[in-house]
Enzyme design. Structure first.
Site, PDB file in Angstrom:
ATOM      1  N   GLU A 106       0.826  -1.208   0.000  1.00 40.39           N
ATOM      2  CA  GLU A 106       0.000   0.000   0.000  1.00 40.39           C
ATOM      3  C   GLU A 106       0.862   1.261   0.000  1.00 40.39           C
ATOM      4  O   GLU A 106       0.677   2.174   0.806  1.00 40.39           O
ATOM      5  CB  GLU A 106      -0.981   0.002   1.176  1.00 40.39           C
ATOM      6  CG  GLU A 106      -2.048  -1.066   1.046  1.00 40.39           C
ATOM      7  CD  GLU A 106      -3.194  -0.919   2.047  1.00 40.39           C
ATOM      8  OE1 GLU A 106      -3.145  -0.028   2.918  1.00 40.39           O
ATOM      9  OE2 GLU A 106      -4.152  -1.696   1.946  1.00 40.39           O
ATOM     10  N   GLU A 129      -5.475  -8.490  -0.279  1.00 39.75           N
ATOM     11  CA  GLU A 129      -6.317  -8.056   0.839  1.00 39.75           C
ATOM     12  C   GLU A 129      -7.739  -7.894   0.308  1.00 39.75           C
ATOM     13  O   GLU A 129      -7.975  -7.067  -0.582  1.00 39.75           O
ATOM     14  CB  GLU A 129      -5.822  -6.741   1.456  1.00 39.75           C
ATOM     15  CG  GLU A 129      -4.512  -6.880   2.217  1.00 39.75           C
ATOM     16  CD  GLU A 129      -4.118  -5.623   2.988  1.00 39.75           C
ATOM     17  OE1 GLU A 129      -5.026  -4.879   3.437  1.00 39.75           O
ATOM     18  OE2 GLU A 129      -2.896  -5.390   3.121  1.00 39.75           O
TER      19      GLU A 129
END
Length: 502
Positions: free
Chosen positions: A173, A304
């Site tokens: 991320e 995710e």
């Protein structure tokens, strides 16, 4: 009547087992208390790993486990988690709850957990706050079989032989908690860092995962690939083997999220509609990937995904602990069917997270353990792992829902394994209506019968608690009948059904 037509002659790829992967972050009670209790715990364990949890996870054939994060990965310094535990550094987990992380679960413990689970390893490296040298030395520590400072340090810490890293994520991320980077900047950093993720064993090459987009940030995907693939050789294998994608279902939006157990019928459909959005994301990001990787050598890695609700009342908001209902089971069934049907591009996915965090498959409380509705879906769907996706088409299926939150009545996917057993997984998304379906198999003169049939179904709010641990579970499914060349089934409302045909 609705019909599911299966074409045995049209095989559409192999469903990678890793699509059924999981994720464990240093977050809340996922690792500590959930997976790891320490060697001196009164809770039964093997080398600190909870025996009950490990055995339950082995039953769903965990193919791969991602660690140590998540946002935690880009502030994790691996040398803090090796050596005698009494000497390991303590730190504050600034991302998740502000609690003290004592690093008693580190590299050696992760590989021990994966050994017990019998699964592949997916390690996420620290690009956000770590150095190239730190990442390079970690890979050397884990995988080099020879004389070197890091290999010698591993041996000193009690592990003579190197381990195998199956997948390595170069940052996480990085558009957000991993450094708030622009896509071009991250892509250049990826190029630099991955260079030093060495394959010390040519027989066991590490698959490198590049940090991909958040939800529908198509600009990130395009600019990262544009930058990474500029001035590179035509053969990209070993430079980038996967590009990640993150998407969570928040029925009431990012800020509010909504309760895991207290919701009405409209929110039921809203949640499922948002789960179905995964298909749009896979297709649109996939089209951008096709421009740079038309042969689909780079896998889409949805590392995710899952439901993210408001935490349970009275729990630490930084621990992300939530209950798991039949609604979560439907989200899991819908999403896994989508991944199956896009197995030409989706090569791995990791449910967030494995124990006690977000859409867990297991919840623990002291010595107690329960399996969630999501667990039972993964247990049924395990038969898709490594199987061949068969072409399948639903006809005569309408929509159900409320207002703008309309969804298909049924979703499905179909595969065939090496023993020629066909696995059909179906989801009835209706909150209150049964749905009759005919299953017809074309392209094969063999007359199929039902070898096994299972169902997870209950009232939409139903969930397991430590006082009632088996309120929602897999049960034998009997609402079918054989009719000449077809099988007729009646799907209950709010259900995930598996049929095994032979």
């Amino acid at each position: 009547m609705a019909k599911l037509m299966i074409n045995k002659n049209k095989k559409e790829g192999t469903i990678a087992p890793e699509i059924y992967g999981h994720f464990s972050e240093h977050l809340g009670r996922c690792i500590y208390e959930g997976l790891y209790v320490g060697e001196n715990s009164e809770i039964p364990n093997v080398n600190g790993m909870r025996t009950d949890v490990v055995e339950a996870l082995k039953e769903i054939k965990i193919p791969v486990l991602r660690w140590p994060g998540g946002c935690f990965a880009d502030e994790y310094h691996w040398k803090d988690g090796i050596g005698p535990k009494e000497n390991r550094k303590k730190m504050v987990n600034t991302h998740w709850g502000g609690v003290v992380e004592d690093n008693s679960f580190g590299t050696h413990e992760f590989f021990e957990l994966c050994r017990q689970l019998g699964c592949k390893t997916y390690i996420n490296g620290n690009l956000g706050s770590g150095t190239v040298q730190e990442m390079s030395e970690w890979v050397e520590y884990m995988t080099f079989n020879g004389v070197s400072p890091m290999a010698d340090l591993r041996k000193k810490n009690g592990h003579e032989e190197p381990w195998t890293i199956d997948y390595f994520g170069v940052g996480n991320e990085n558009w957000g908690c991993g450094g708030n980077m622009r896509p071009q900047y991250y892509a250049d950093e990826y190029r630099r860092y991955q260079t030093y993720v060495r394959n010390y064993d040519s027989q066991k090459p590490i698959q490198k995962i590049c940090g991909g987009a958040n939800v529908d940030d198509y600009d990130w995907t395009r600019k990262v690939l544009e930058t990474t693939h500029d001035h590179t050789v035509p053969e990209f294998h070993g430079f980038m083997d996967g590009l990640s994608l993150h998407y969570y279902v928040h029925p009431e939006g990012w800020e509010i999220k909504g309760s895991a157990t207290d919701f009405d019928e409209e929110v039921w459909y809203k949640t499922l509609k948002k789960a179905l959005y995964m298909e749009t994301l896979v297709e649109r990001h996939g089209k951008i990937m096709d421009q740079y990787d038309p042969d689909k050598k780079i896998g889409m890695i949805v590392d995710e995904w899952g439901c993210w609700f408001t935490v349970e009342p009275g729990t630490n908001p930084g621990f992300l602990y939530q209950q798991n209902t039949v609604r979560d089971a439907l989200v899991a069934g819908i999403t896994l069917n989508i991944f199956n049907k896009h197995c030409d591009r989706v090569k791995m996915a990791n449910l967030a997270q494995m124990v006690n965090v977000l859409q867990s498959v297991i919840l623990t409380e002291g010595p107690k353990m329960i399996k969630t509705p999501t667990y039972h879906v993964f247990h049924m769907y395990r038969h898709h792992q490594g199987a061949t996706l068969l072409n399948s088409t639903l006809t005569g299926v309408g929509e159900t829902g409320i207002g703008e939150w309309k969804v298909p009545e049924v979703t499905e996917s179909v595969s065939e394994d090496a023993e020629h057993i066909i696995t059909v997984t179906l989801n009835n998304l209706s909150a209150d209506e049964e749905k009759e379906i005919e299953i017809v198999i074309a392209g094969d003169e063999h007359v199929y019968s039902v070898k096994e049939a299972k169902v997870v179904s209950a009232e939409m709010h139903a969930h397991n608690t430590f006082d009632a641990p088996e309120l929602v579970k897999e049960e034998v499914f009997t609402a079918y009948k054989k009719c000449a060349d077809r099988i007729k089934i009646m799907l209950p409302p709010c259900s995930v059904v598996e049929l095994r045909l032979q």
